[in-house]
Design a protein around this motif. Sequence first.
Motif, PDB file in Angstrom:
ATOM      1  N   THR A  43      12.193  32.386  31.759  1.00 33.97           N
ATOM      2  CA  THR A  43      11.743  31.186  32.490  1.00 33.97           C
ATOM      3  C   THR A  43      12.507  30.451  33.440  1.00 33.97           C
ATOM      4  OG1 THR A  43      10.082  31.176  30.725  1.00 33.97           O
ATOM      5  CG2 THR A  43       9.958  29.389  32.362  1.00 33.97           C
ATOM      6  N   LYS A  44      13.746  30.224  33.123  1.00 31.48           N
ATOM      7  CA  LYS A  44      14.619  29.458  33.776  1.00 31.48           C
ATOM      8  C   LYS A  44      15.416  30.258  34.910  1.00 31.48           C
ATOM      9  CE  LYS A  44      19.007  27.043  33.377  1.00 31.48           C
ATOM     10  NZ  LYS A  44      19.834  27.904  34.125  1.00 31.48           N
ATOM     11  N   THR A  45      15.402  31.478  34.880  1.00 33.93           N
ATOM     12  CA  THR A  45      15.980  32.144  35.970  1.00 33.93           C
ATOM     13  C   THR A  45      14.973  32.579  36.809  1.00 33.93           C
ATOM     14  OG1 THR A  45      17.517  33.296  34.546  1.00 33.93           O
ATOM     15  CG2 THR A  45      17.035  34.008  36.505  1.00 33.93           C
ATOM     16  N   LEU A  46      13.477  32.739  36.309  1.00 34.25           N
ATOM     17  CA  LEU A  46      12.464  32.599  37.351  1.00 34.25           C
ATOM     18  C   LEU A  46      12.160  31.506  38.357  1.00 34.25           C
ATOM     19  CD1 LEU A  46       9.855  34.700  35.100  1.00 34.25           C
ATOM     20  CD2 LEU A  46      11.442  35.749  36.954  1.00 34.25           C
ATOM     21  N   GLN A  47      12.570  30.430  37.630  1.00 33.34           N
ATOM     22  CA  GLN A  47      12.416  29.241  38.455  1.00 33.34           C
ATOM     23  C   GLN A  47      13.264  29.157  39.528  1.00 33.34           C
ATOM     24  OE1 GLN A  47      13.130  25.992  35.544  1.00 33.34           O
ATOM     25  NE2 GLN A  47      10.669  25.795  35.113  1.00 33.34           N
ATOM     26  N   GLU A  48      14.542  29.562  39.357  1.00 26.34           N
ATOM     27  CA  GLU A  48      15.717  29.524  40.475  1.00 26.34           C
ATOM     28  C   GLU A  48      15.306  30.693  41.501  1.00 26.34           C
ATOM     29  OE1 GLU A  48      19.043  28.580  37.136  1.00 26.34           O
ATOM     30  OE2 GLU A  48      19.064  30.540  38.159  1.00 26.34           O
ATOM     31  N   LEU A  49      14.426  31.709  40.950  1.00 25.95           N
ATOM     32  CA  LEU A  49      14.322  32.890  42.163  1.00 25.95           C
ATOM     33  C   LEU A  49      13.048  32.150  42.849  1.00 25.95           C
ATOM     34  CD1 LEU A  49      14.342  36.116  40.053  1.00 25.95           C
ATOM     35  CD2 LEU A  49      15.905  35.439  41.715  1.00 25.95           C
ATOM     36  N   GLU A  50      12.262  31.173  42.179  1.00 25.97           N
ATOM     37  CA  GLU A  50      10.844  30.987  42.890  1.00 25.97           C
ATOM     38  C   GLU A  50      11.420  29.674  43.898  1.00 25.97           C
ATOM     39  OE1 GLU A  50       8.076  28.462  40.562  1.00 25.97           O
ATOM     40  OE2 GLU A  50       6.608  29.342  41.860  1.00 25.97           O
ATOM     41  N   GLU A  51      12.567  29.173  43.614  1.00 21.60           N
ATOM     42  CA  GLU A  51      13.189  28.005  44.593  1.00 21.60           C
ATOM     43  C   GLU A  51      13.616  28.438  45.680  1.00 21.60           C
ATOM     44  OE1 GLU A  51      15.728  25.850  41.966  1.00 21.60           O
ATOM     45  OE2 GLU A  51      14.040  24.725  40.834  1.00 21.60           O
ATOM     46  N   ILE A  52      14.178  29.650  45.661  1.00 18.37           N
ATOM     47  CA  ILE A  52      14.883  30.472  47.029  1.00 18.37           C
ATOM     48  C   ILE A  52      13.921  31.303  47.592  1.00 18.37           C
ATOM     49  CG2 ILE A  52      17.276  30.185  46.252  1.00 18.37           C
ATOM     50  CD1 ILE A  52      17.241  32.654  44.969  1.00 18.37           C
ATOM     51  N   GLY A  53      12.527  31.179  47.171  1.00 21.72           N
ATOM     52  CA  GLY A  53      11.550  31.906  47.709  1.00 21.72           C
ATOM     53  C   GLY A  53      11.294  33.516  47.597  1.00 21.72           C
ATOM     54  N   LEU A  54      11.961  33.979  46.501  1.00 17.58           N
ATOM     55  CA  LEU A  54      11.955  35.323  46.465  1.00 17.58           C
ATOM     56  C   LEU A  54      10.513  35.788  45.432  1.00 17.58           C
ATOM     57  CD1 LEU A  54      15.462  35.945  45.494  1.00 17.58           C
ATOM     58  CD2 LEU A  54      14.279  36.887  47.469  1.00 17.58           C
ATOM     59  N   ILE A  55      10.096  34.820  44.660  1.00 19.60           N
ATOM     60  CA  ILE A  55       8.986  35.202  43.899  1.00 19.60           C
ATOM     61  C   ILE A  55       8.029  33.777  43.707  1.00 19.60           C
ATOM     62  CG2 ILE A  55      10.228  36.773  42.333  1.00 19.60           C
ATOM     63  CD1 ILE A  55       9.937  34.330  40.240  1.00 19.60           C
ATOM     64  N   ALA A  56       6.688  34.227  43.592  1.00 15.61           N
ATOM     65  CA  ALA A  56       5.611  33.189  43.360  1.00 15.61           C
ATOM     66  C   ALA A  56       5.270  33.483  41.830  1.00 15.61           C
ATOM     67  CB  ALA A  56       4.368  33.399  44.266  1.00 15.61           C
ATOM     68  N   ARG A  57       5.235  32.390  41.079  1.00 14.67           N
ATOM     69  CA  ARG A  57       4.754  32.287  39.685  1.00 14.67           C
ATOM     70  C   ARG A  57       3.250  32.191  39.657  1.00 14.67           C
ATOM     71  NH1 ARG A  57       7.978  29.057  35.904  1.00 14.67           N
ATOM     72  NH2 ARG A  57       8.212  27.562  37.502  1.00 14.67           N
ATOM     73  N   TYR A  68       9.372  37.954  51.371  1.00 20.30           N
ATOM     74  CA  TYR A  68      11.003  38.002  51.547  1.00 20.30           C
ATOM     75  C   TYR A  68      11.333  38.588  50.234  1.00 20.30           C
ATOM     76  CZ  TYR A  68      15.501  35.774  51.304  1.00 20.30           C
ATOM     77  OH  TYR A  68      16.884  35.352  51.192  1.00 20.30           O
ATOM     78  N   GLY A  69      10.793  38.248  49.016  1.00 17.05           N
ATOM     79  CA  GLY A  69      11.084  38.805  47.777  1.00 17.05           C
ATOM     80  C   GLY A  69      11.012  40.510  47.880  1.00 17.05           C
ATOM     81  N   ARG A  70       9.813  41.015  48.306  1.00 18.29           N
ATOM     82  CA  ARG A  70       9.553  42.397  48.536  1.00 18.29           C
ATOM     83  C   ARG A  70      10.724  43.016  49.314  1.00 18.29           C
ATOM     84  NH1 ARG A  70       4.787  44.239  47.074  1.00 18.29           N
ATOM     85  NH2 ARG A  70       3.838  42.131  47.432  1.00 18.29           N
ATOM     86  N   GLU A  71      10.858  42.585  50.439  1.00 15.38           N
ATOM     87  CA  GLU A  71      11.773  42.977  51.510  1.00 15.38           C
ATOM     88  C   GLU A  71      13.361  42.876  50.813  1.00 15.38           C
ATOM     89  OE1 GLU A  71      13.235  42.556  56.079  1.00 15.38           O
ATOM     90  OE2 GLU A  71      12.383  40.678  55.035  1.00 15.38           O
ATOM     91  N   TYR A  72      13.827  42.018  50.172  1.00 12.85           N
ATOM     92  CA  TYR A  72      14.853  41.908  49.451  1.00 12.85           C
ATOM     93  C   TYR A  72      15.214  42.579  48.344  1.00 12.85           C
ATOM     94  CZ  TYR A  72      19.490  39.363  48.985  1.00 12.85           C
ATOM     95  OH  TYR A  72      20.832  38.906  48.843  1.00 12.85           O
ATOM     96  N   GLY A  73      13.925  42.833  47.276  1.00 13.62           N
ATOM     97  CA  GLY A  73      13.734  43.625  46.445  1.00 13.62           C
ATOM     98  C   GLY A  73      13.951  45.020  46.757  1.00 13.62           C
ATOM     99  N   GLU A  74      13.531  45.506  47.710  1.00 17.01           N
ATOM    100  CA  GLU A  74      13.432  46.852  48.423  1.00 17.01           C
ATOM    101  C   GLU A  74      14.770  47.246  48.730  1.00 17.01           C
ATOM    102  OE1 GLU A  74      10.740  47.998  51.322  1.00 17.01           O
ATOM    103  OE2 GLU A  74       9.078  48.057  49.775  1.00 17.01           O
ATOM    104  N   PHE A  75      15.512  46.279  49.376  1.00 17.26           N
ATOM    105  CA  PHE A  75      16.877  46.343  49.533  1.00 17.26           C
ATOM    106  C   PHE A  75      18.145  46.632  48.352  1.00 17.26           C
ATOM    107  CE2 PHE A  75      21.138  43.921  49.687  1.00 17.26           C
ATOM    108  CZ  PHE A  75      21.667  45.186  50.340  1.00 17.26           C
TER     109      PHE A  75
END
Length: 141
Positions: A43-57, A68-75
Motif C-alpha cells: 500500500t505504501k509503495t503504491l501510494q508513491e507510484l500514484e503520487e508520481i502519476g504512474l498508477i491510479a488506485r 504514462y505508467g503504461r508507457e513506462y511499464g512497457e519500457f
Amino acid sequence: MAFTGLELTPKKVEYLKCIAGKGDVVKTSELATALGVDPSTVTKTLQELEEIGLIAREPYHGVVLTPYGREYGEFILRRHRILGLILSHYGLSDEEACQEASRMECYASREAIDKMCRAMGHPTVGICGKITHGPLCMGDD
Ligand SMILES: [Zn+2]
Ligand SMILES: [Zn+2]
C-alpha cells in the motif's frame, strides 16, 4: 511524457514491472503475493507510484496503470528483456540472465536500451516473455 528510465528506485521498478506484466487491474493482495511482501508495505509503495502519476488506485479493486505508467511499464519490461537477451547471449542460462537483468536494469538508461534495441533489430521474443516495441525505440530518435 519523456523519461530517462533512471527515475525509479529498484523497488519501484520491481512493482511497476509486476503491474505491467499482469496488465489490467491488479489487486493489492495479488501484488503482495507476487512480490513476497506484506500487504501493508505494498500500500505504501503504491501510494508513491500514484503520487508520481504512474498508477491510479481504484477503491476495492486494485490498481491500474495510467497512460504514462503504461508507457513506462512497457519500457521497463522491454529493458529487462533486452538486457536478459544480451546476458543470455554471453553465456548465462535464461534463469541466470533474468536474475542478473533484474539486479542491473534500473541503472540502464532509456537512451542506451533504445540504441541496443535498434542494433538488435527489435527482437520480439525475450527470455522471460514477449518484447513489445513502440515509438520510443522504433522512432528515429
Ligand atoms: Zn526475466
Ligand atoms: Zn525496439
